[in-house]
Scaffold this active site. Structure first.
Site, PDB file in Angstrom:
ATOM      1  N   ALA A 147       0.840  -1.198   0.000  1.00  9.49           N
ATOM      2  CA  ALA A 147       0.000   0.000   0.000  1.00  9.49           C
ATOM      3  C   ALA A 147       0.871   1.241   0.000  1.00  9.49           C
ATOM      4  O   ALA A 147       1.983   1.240   0.542  1.00  9.49           O
ATOM      5  CB  ALA A 147      -0.930   0.006   1.218  1.00  9.49           C
ATOM      6  N   ASP A 148       0.364   2.290  -0.618  1.00 12.08           N
ATOM      7  CA  ASP A 148       1.062   3.570  -0.570  1.00 12.08           C
ATOM      8  C   ASP A 148       0.048   4.688  -0.769  1.00 12.08           C
ATOM      9  O   ASP A 148      -1.099   4.447  -1.153  1.00 12.08           O
ATOM     10  CB  ASP A 148       2.163   3.664  -1.613  1.00 12.08           C
ATOM     11  CG  ASP A 148       3.322   4.526  -1.114  1.00 12.08           C
ATOM     12  OD1 ASP A 148       3.130   5.751  -1.007  1.00 12.08           O
ATOM     13  OD2 ASP A 148       4.395   3.978  -0.818  1.00 12.08           O
ATOM     14  N   GLN A 149       0.504   5.907  -0.505  1.00  8.24           N
ATOM     15  CA  GLN A 149      -0.408   7.044  -0.479  1.00  8.24           C
ATOM     16  C   GLN A 149       0.309   8.307  -0.954  1.00  8.24           C
ATOM     17  O   GLN A 149       1.435   8.575  -0.542  1.00  8.24           O
ATOM     18  CB  GLN A 149      -0.910   7.234   0.955  1.00  8.24           C
ATOM     19  CG  GLN A 149      -2.067   8.176   1.136  1.00  8.24           C
ATOM     20  CD  GLN A 149      -2.547   8.146   2.582  1.00  8.24           C
ATOM     21  OE1 GLN A 149      -1.784   8.410   3.503  1.00  8.24           O
ATOM     22  NE2 GLN A 149      -3.801   7.810   2.791  1.00  8.24           N
TER      23      GLN A 149
END
Length: 203
Positions: free
Chosen positions: A79-81
């Site tokens: 996951a990343d943002q």
């Protein structure tokens, strides 16, 4: 037992917030930080004109793929943002001065959190999802900003927005739209739906 014994679940992150989201949902998992060159991926994406949502997906993919190479039988979640405000991409601030400047840039304006998630198993991507929570910061005073940064300290350096919505950072906002866990960096409801479909959780 809500979760089946196999496959093992691995979260490819060092993020305490993401680990807390999964743990609170009652999932059994291990966490491994993925050593990827995030700055290089972002720089390449910007140079190629890749939209921020796709760039966040590339980062999540790189993390999941890196850990999945070591654990081919496991289901690996990456996951990343990315934070986007008026077309500008924001990264985690490197120091308190940068955090202050970032919060001033976001003050009184809406921004989006491009929160990407990718799952790998058996050497291939088996699922992906992009959430786009929208948050609007209020026009807070300089006095509030100083008090907020003093209270939070270097904890703000761990967030792309220089805030933790699960703490007093919520006082920065006028409006928040989107799933709370997606704002924290891990869209939980879509992930749980996938895990049920994939046979990890009991339907």
């Amino acid at each position: 037992m809500i979760q089946r014994e196999a496959p093992a679940l691995i979260l490819a992150t060092a993020s305490a917030a993401r680990r807390a989201v999964l743990a609170a949902a009652g999932l059994r998992f291990t966490a491994e930080a993925a050593a990827v060159d995030e700055a290089a991926i972002k720089e390449s994406a910007r140079a190629e004109g890749i939209p921020p949502g796709e760039a966040a997906m590339l980062l999540a993919e790189a993390k999941a793929q890196r850990i999945a190479r070591r654990h081919p039988e496991a289901l690996v979640i990456g996951a990343d943002q990315l934070l986007v405000c008026d077309g500008r991409w924001f990264d985690k601030p490197p120091d308190m001065a940068a955090a202050r400047a970032q919060l001033l840039a976001l003050r009184g304006r809406p921004h989006e959190l491009m929160t990407a998630m990718v799952c790998w198993r058996g050497g291939q991507r088996v699922w992906q999802h992009l959430a786009r929570p929208r948050l609007t910061m209020r026009d807070f005073s300089e006095e509030f900003l100083g008090a907020y940064l003093a209270a939070e300290g270097e904890a703000v350096l761990g967030s792309v927005g220089a805030y933790r919505l699960e703490g007093i950072g919520v006082q920065l906002f006028d409006a928040v739209e989107g799933e709370h866990s997606a704002i924290l960096g891990l869209p939980l409801l879509p992930l749980l739906g996938f895990l049920r479909q994939h046979g990890v959780l009991i339907r």
